[in-house]
Design a protein around this motif. Structure first.
Motif, mmCIF file in Angstrom:
data_model
loop_
_atom_site.group_PDB
_atom_site.id
_atom_site.type_symbol
_atom_site.label_atom_id
_atom_site.label_comp_id
_atom_site.label_asym_id
_atom_site.label_seq_id
_atom_site.Cartn_x
_atom_site.Cartn_y
_atom_site.Cartn_z
ATOM 1 N N ARG A 1 0.816 -1.212 0.000
ATOM 2 C CA ARG A 1 0.000 0.000 0.000
ATOM 3 C C ARG A 1 0.849 1.261 0.000
ATOM 4 N NH1 ARG A 1 -5.356 -0.385 2.915
ATOM 5 N NH2 ARG A 1 -5.866 -2.565 2.773
ATOM 6 N N GLN A 2 0.230 2.332 -0.444
ATOM 7 C CA GLN A 2 0.713 3.698 -0.384
ATOM 8 C C GLN A 2 2.222 3.822 -0.598
ATOM 9 O OE1 GLN A 2 -1.457 5.895 -0.648
ATOM 10 N NE2 GLN A 2 -3.294 5.288 0.425
ATOM 11 N N ARG B 1 4.640 0.906 -1.903
ATOM 12 C CA ARG B 1 4.493 0.355 -3.243
ATOM 13 C C ARG B 1 5.725 0.571 -4.111
ATOM 14 N NH1 ARG B 1 2.032 4.379 -7.052
ATOM 15 N NH2 ARG B 1 1.962 6.311 -5.874
ATOM 16 N N SER C 1 2.193 -0.792 -10.182
ATOM 17 C CA SER C 1 1.466 0.201 -9.394
ATOM 18 C C SER C 1 0.190 0.626 -10.106
ATOM 19 C CB SER C 1 2.337 1.430 -9.146
ATOM 20 O OG SER C 1 3.415 1.080 -8.304
ATOM 21 N N TYR D 1 -4.111 2.486 -9.237
ATOM 22 C CA TYR D 1 -4.985 3.262 -8.363
ATOM 23 C C TYR D 1 -6.346 2.596 -8.321
ATOM 24 C CZ TYR D 1 -7.646 7.175 -6.479
ATOM 25 O OH TYR D 1 -8.454 7.967 -5.705
ATOM 26 N N SER E 1 -10.013 3.403 -7.461
ATOM 27 C CA SER E 1 -10.849 4.579 -7.229
ATOM 28 C C SER E 1 -11.903 4.336 -6.146
ATOM 29 C CB SER E 1 -11.522 5.017 -8.525
ATOM 30 O OG SER E 1 -12.300 3.958 -9.037
ATOM 31 N N LYS F 1 -9.972 4.690 -3.062
ATOM 32 C CA LYS F 1 -9.143 5.902 -3.099
ATOM 33 C C LYS F 1 -7.742 5.603 -2.576
ATOM 34 C CE LYS F 1 -12.952 9.114 -2.808
ATOM 35 N NZ LYS F 1 -14.158 8.386 -2.628
ATOM 36 N N TYR G 1 -3.639 4.299 -3.810
ATOM 37 C CA TYR G 1 -2.575 3.882 -4.717
ATOM 38 C C TYR G 1 -1.953 2.628 -4.120
ATOM 39 C CZ TYR G 1 -2.845 8.296 -7.205
ATOM 40 O OH TYR G 1 -3.275 9.364 -7.954
ATOM 41 N N TYR G 2 -1.663 1.650 -4.965
ATOM 42 C CA TYR G 2 -1.139 0.387 -4.442
ATOM 43 C C TYR G 2 -0.260 -0.310 -5.479
ATOM 44 C CZ TYR G 2 -4.605 -2.013 -7.322
ATOM 45 O OH TYR G 2 -5.334 -2.486 -8.378
ATOM 46 N N HIS G 3 0.506 -1.291 -5.003
ATOM 47 C CA HIS G 3 1.290 -2.183 -5.859
ATOM 48 C C HIS G 3 0.592 -3.531 -5.801
ATOM 49 C CE1 HIS G 3 4.821 -4.078 -7.697
ATOM 50 N NE2 HIS G 3 4.634 -5.059 -6.839
ATOM 51 N N SER H 1 -2.077 -1.512 -13.131
ATOM 52 C CA SER H 1 -2.253 -0.322 -13.969
ATOM 53 C C SER H 1 -3.182 -0.569 -15.154
ATOM 54 C CB SER H 1 -0.895 0.160 -14.471
ATOM 55 O OG SER H 1 -0.300 -0.833 -15.287
#
Length: 161
Positions: A95-96, A99, A111, A113, A115, A118, A120-122, A149
């Motif tokens: 996480r965050q 990543r 990586s 996102y 939605s 909300k 951003y992650y790997h 992605s």
């Protein structure tokens, strides 16, 4: 077409064994062959060794693409009013801020996102297409895994045909 080719085991038998194995829910050629060797020797007495079977299967592999297209056309004609459900969800491996340092599944994960969360992650995204069944859970027809992605629209456009 070499002088030493053993054609006592036909291409039809190779294809039949493979399709039978797939219908019997075996996903690897090795397990399909082992099952046939143990249980179907009476029907296929001239079953070659594993390596020879795999080589023969590779030679006839071009048959499967048109065969699948034909099967899909039949299914579309039979189930023209069928409703399909599509969805995808993230599998977060880091996480965050972590990543950028993530080392898990480098060949597939990347990586992205999410939605809805909300975030951003790997990680990866799992895409599922299921056939609607009234009064029951959908039957999955396709399950695929892509990098985080890759967006849903692009993936579903690729697998829609």
């Amino acid at each position: 077409m070499s002088n030493y080719a053993d054609l006592s085991f036909s291409d039809e038998e190779v294809i039949t064994l493979f399709l039978f194995g797939v219908m019997d829910k075996h996903r690897e050629i090795k397990y399909i062959y082992e099952y046939a060797d143990r249980h179907l020797r009476d029907w296929f007495p001239r079953l070659p060794g594993y390596v020879a079977y795999v080589q023969r299967l590779n030679r006839v592999a071009d048959v499967f693409a048109p065969l699948l297209a034909l099967i899909q056309q039949e299914q579309e004609a039979r189930n023209s009013g069928q409703v399909w459900l599509t969805d995808s969800f993230p599998v977060i491996l880091a996480r965050q801020g972590h990543r950028f340092k993530a080392c898990v599944a480098k060949q597939l994960a990347n990586s992205g996102y999410c939605s809805t969360k909300k975030l951003y992650y790997h990680g990866v995204r799992v895409h599922i297409i299921g056939r609607r069944q009234p009064g029951s859970l959908p039957i999955p027809e396709y399950i695929g895994v892509t990098g985080a992605s890759d967006h849903d629209g692009k993936i579903f456009d690729q697998i829609r045909p």
